[in-house]
Motif scaffolding. Structure first.
Motif, PDB file in Angstrom:
ATOM      1  N   LYS A 151       6.801 -12.824 -32.883  1.00 50.98           N
ATOM      2  CA  LYS A 151       6.483 -12.213 -31.589  1.00 50.98           C
ATOM      3  C   LYS A 151       7.730 -12.071 -30.720  1.00 50.98           C
ATOM      4  O   LYS A 151       7.910 -11.046 -30.066  1.00 50.98           O
ATOM      5  CB  LYS A 151       5.405 -13.024 -30.866  1.00 50.98           C
ATOM      6  N   LEU A 152       8.611 -13.075 -30.728  1.00 51.52           N
ATOM      7  CA  LEU A 152       9.821 -12.969 -29.914  1.00 51.52           C
ATOM      8  C   LEU A 152      10.764 -11.920 -30.489  1.00 51.52           C
ATOM      9  O   LEU A 152      11.343 -11.127 -29.742  1.00 51.52           O
ATOM     10  CB  LEU A 152      10.522 -14.328 -29.772  1.00 51.52           C
ATOM     11  N   VAL A 153      10.924 -11.884 -31.803  1.00 50.63           N
ATOM     12  CA  VAL A 153      11.763 -10.847 -32.421  1.00 50.63           C
ATOM     13  C   VAL A 153      11.190  -9.471 -32.094  1.00 50.63           C
ATOM     14  O   VAL A 153      11.933  -8.555 -31.699  1.00 50.63           O
ATOM     15  CB  VAL A 153      11.860 -11.036 -33.957  1.00 50.63           C
ATOM     16  N   SER A 154       9.886  -9.323 -32.232  1.00 56.68           N
ATOM     17  CA  SER A 154       9.245  -8.037 -31.972  1.00 56.68           C
ATOM     18  C   SER A 154       9.419  -7.618 -30.518  1.00 56.68           C
ATOM     19  O   SER A 154       9.710  -6.456 -30.228  1.00 56.68           O
ATOM     20  CB  SER A 154       7.758  -8.109 -32.326  1.00 56.68           C
ATOM     21  N   SER A 157      13.220  -6.821 -29.790  1.00 57.62           N
ATOM     22  CA  SER A 157      13.641  -5.564 -30.409  1.00 57.62           C
ATOM     23  C   SER A 157      13.492  -4.416 -29.422  1.00 57.62           C
ATOM     24  O   SER A 157      14.442  -3.653 -29.183  1.00 57.62           O
ATOM     25  CB  SER A 157      12.815  -5.292 -31.671  1.00 57.62           C
ATOM     26  N   GLY A 158      12.322  -4.280 -28.838  1.00 55.94           N
ATOM     27  CA  GLY A 158      12.100  -3.213 -27.861  1.00 55.94           C
ATOM     28  C   GLY A 158      12.852  -3.451 -26.570  1.00 55.94           C
ATOM     29  O   GLY A 158      13.412  -2.532 -25.980  1.00 55.94           O
ATOM     30  N   TRP A 159      12.906  -4.699 -26.126  1.00 48.04           N
ATOM     31  CA  TRP A 159      13.575  -5.055 -24.880  1.00 48.04           C
ATOM     32  C   TRP A 159      15.075  -4.754 -24.966  1.00 48.04           C
ATOM     33  O   TRP A 159      15.694  -4.400 -23.979  1.00 48.04           O
ATOM     34  CB  TRP A 159      13.313  -6.534 -24.602  1.00 48.04           C
ATOM     35  N   MET A 160      15.632  -4.860 -26.171  1.00 45.39           N
ATOM     36  CA  MET A 160      17.058  -4.582 -26.380  1.00 45.39           C
ATOM     37  C   MET A 160      17.317  -3.127 -26.743  1.00 45.39           C
ATOM     38  O   MET A 160      18.421  -2.778 -27.154  1.00 45.39           O
ATOM     39  CB  MET A 160      17.618  -5.500 -27.470  1.00 45.39           C
ATOM     40  N   PHE A 215       6.662  -4.996 -30.840  1.00 48.64           N
ATOM     41  CA  PHE A 215       5.590  -5.838 -30.337  1.00 48.64           C
ATOM     42  C   PHE A 215       4.318  -5.031 -30.127  1.00 48.64           C
ATOM     43  O   PHE A 215       3.245  -5.416 -30.594  1.00 48.64           O
ATOM     44  CB  PHE A 215       5.974  -6.556 -29.035  1.00 48.64           C
ATOM     45  N   SER A 216       4.432  -3.903 -29.433  1.00 44.85           N
ATOM     46  CA  SER A 216       3.224  -3.119 -29.161  1.00 44.85           C
ATOM     47  C   SER A 216       2.627  -2.563 -30.446  1.00 44.85           C
ATOM     48  O   SER A 216       1.408  -2.451 -30.567  1.00 44.85           O
ATOM     49  CB  SER A 216       3.507  -2.004 -28.156  1.00 44.85           C
ATOM     50  N   LYS A 217       3.461  -2.258 -31.430  1.00 43.57           N
ATOM     51  CA  LYS A 217       2.951  -1.769 -32.711  1.00 43.57           C
ATOM     52  C   LYS A 217       2.170  -2.848 -33.451  1.00 43.57           C
ATOM     53  O   LYS A 217       1.154  -2.573 -34.078  1.00 43.57           O
ATOM     54  CB  LYS A 217       4.095  -1.281 -33.600  1.00 43.57           C
ATOM     55  N   LYS A 218       2.666  -4.098 -33.401  1.00 37.34           N
ATOM     56  CA  LYS A 218       2.040  -5.193 -34.152  1.00 37.34           C
ATOM     57  C   LYS A 218       0.929  -5.897 -33.379  1.00 37.34           C
ATOM     58  O   LYS A 218      -0.076  -6.298 -33.959  1.00 37.34           O
ATOM     59  CB  LYS A 218       3.089  -6.248 -34.522  1.00 37.34           C
ATOM     60  N   TYR A 219       1.160  -6.085 -32.081  1.00 32.96           N
ATOM     61  CA  TYR A 219       0.289  -6.973 -31.314  1.00 32.96           C
ATOM     62  C   TYR A 219      -0.395  -6.312 -30.126  1.00 32.96           C
ATOM     63  O   TYR A 219      -1.221  -6.939 -29.472  1.00 32.96           O
ATOM     64  CB  TYR A 219       1.087  -8.189 -30.813  1.00 32.96           C
ATOM     65  N   GLY A 220      -0.040  -5.070 -29.813  1.00 29.61           N
ATOM     66  CA  GLY A 220      -0.627  -4.389 -28.665  1.00 29.61           C
ATOM     67  C   GLY A 220       0.205  -4.598 -27.406  1.00 29.61           C
ATOM     68  O   GLY A 220       1.316  -5.112 -27.459  1.00 29.61           O
ATOM     69  N   PRO A 221      -0.359  -4.212 -26.267  1.00 26.84           N
ATOM     70  CA  PRO A 221       0.404  -4.317 -25.011  1.00 26.84           C
ATOM     71  C   PRO A 221       0.686  -5.778 -24.658  1.00 26.84           C
ATOM     72  O   PRO A 221      -0.053  -6.678 -25.058  1.00 26.84           O
ATOM     73  CB  PRO A 221      -0.507  -3.660 -23.974  1.00 26.84           C
ATOM     74  N   ILE A 222       1.754  -5.970 -23.897  1.00 28.27           N
ATOM     75  CA  ILE A 222       2.114  -7.326 -23.491  1.00 28.27           C
ATOM     76  C   ILE A 222       2.495  -7.348 -22.019  1.00 28.27           C
ATOM     77  O   ILE A 222       3.114  -6.419 -21.520  1.00 28.27           O
ATOM     78  CB  ILE A 222       3.274  -7.898 -24.336  1.00 28.27           C
ATOM     79  N   SER A 223       2.113  -8.423 -21.393  1.00 25.75           N
ATOM     80  CA  SER A 223       2.611  -8.791 -20.080  1.00 25.75           C
ATOM     81  C   SER A 223       3.158 -10.200 -20.264  1.00 25.75           C
ATOM     82  O   SER A 223       2.383 -11.151 -20.436  1.00 25.75           O
ATOM     83  CB  SER A 223       1.494  -8.781 -19.042  1.00 25.75           C
ATOM     84  N   LEU A 224       4.471 -10.318 -20.288  1.00 27.34           N
ATOM     85  CA  LEU A 224       5.066 -11.644 -20.518  1.00 27.34           C
ATOM     86  C   LEU A 224       4.558 -12.704 -19.549  1.00 27.34           C
ATOM     87  O   LEU A 224       4.190 -13.797 -19.985  1.00 27.34           O
ATOM     88  CB  LEU A 224       6.595 -11.570 -20.447  1.00 27.34           C
ATOM     89  N   PRO A 225       4.518 -12.409 -18.256  1.00 23.22           N
ATOM     90  CA  PRO A 225       4.016 -13.451 -17.354  1.00 23.22           C
ATOM     91  C   PRO A 225       2.583 -13.865 -17.680  1.00 23.22           C
ATOM     92  O   PRO A 225       2.266 -15.054 -17.682  1.00 23.22           O
ATOM     93  CB  PRO A 225       4.111 -12.799 -15.969  1.00 23.22           C
ATOM     94  N   GLN A 226       1.721 -12.900 -17.971  1.00 19.53           N
ATOM     95  CA  GLN A 226       0.328 -13.238 -18.280  1.00 19.53           C
ATOM     96  C   GLN A 226       0.213 -13.959 -19.623  1.00 19.53           C
ATOM     97  O   GLN A 226      -0.621 -14.845 -19.777  1.00 19.53           O
ATOM     98  CB  GLN A 226      -0.542 -11.987 -18.249  1.00 19.53           C
ATOM     99  N   ALA A 227       1.046 -13.587 -20.586  1.00 14.72           N
ATOM    100  CA  ALA A 227       1.008 -14.245 -21.895  1.00 14.72           C
ATOM    101  C   ALA A 227       1.405 -15.718 -21.797  1.00 14.72           C
ATOM    102  O   ALA A 227       1.019 -16.526 -22.638  1.00 14.72           O
ATOM    103  CB  ALA A 227       1.930 -13.519 -22.877  1.00 14.72           C
TER     104      ALA A 227
END
Length: 144
Positions: A59-62, A65-68, A74-86
């Protein structure tokens, strides 16, 4: 490389390429969690993670990857993310935030990344880390 064609971190995938692409990023994240697990000052962070650390690593690599600037894995594998909410279920104070950033600095140091990359990357990582801390303080109270 001459000074005129040095990568500009934060533009395109320059940051991802600076860490060695996905392979380098995977190595960085694995090193980060190994240091977190094996270093007493960082171990409390490791203990906050699920027992399946392989999923956490992926999850961190995924995410990174996009953040860099690379593929948004991440969105492809796990869907949308909100880091603070996660991370909202966790108690994250300045102490945990600083531990996380210091552990990442230790991983970057161990792997011999340039001072220029570290000087760019660590302050950039401090932004989402601070947002996670803010959400935790709002949920759990400022005193925690």
């Amino acid at each position: 490389m001459t000074l005129s064609n040095l990568p500009i971190y934060g533009e395109g995938d320059a940051t991802l390429q600076a860490v060695g692409g996905l392979t380098g990023l995977q190595n960085l994240v694995e090193t980060f969690y190994r240091i977190m697990k094996n270093t007493p000052e960082f171990r409390p962070l490791f203990d906050m993670h699920p027992s399946d650390i392989e999923l956490t690593i992926d999850k961190l690599v995924s995410f990174l990857s996009g953040w860099m600037g690379g593929e948004k894995l991440f969105s492809k594998k796990y869907g949308p993310i909100s880091l603070p909410q996660a991370h909202a279920h966790l108690i994250v104070t300045e102490k945990e935030k600083d531990m996380w950033l210091n552990c990442m600095a230790a991983a970057l140091d161990e792997l011999g990344y340039s001072e220029e990359l570290k000087a760019y990357l660590l302050p950039q990582l401090a932004f989402p880390a601070e947002r996670i801390r803010q959400v935790s303080a709002a949920k759990h109270g400022e005193s925690v």
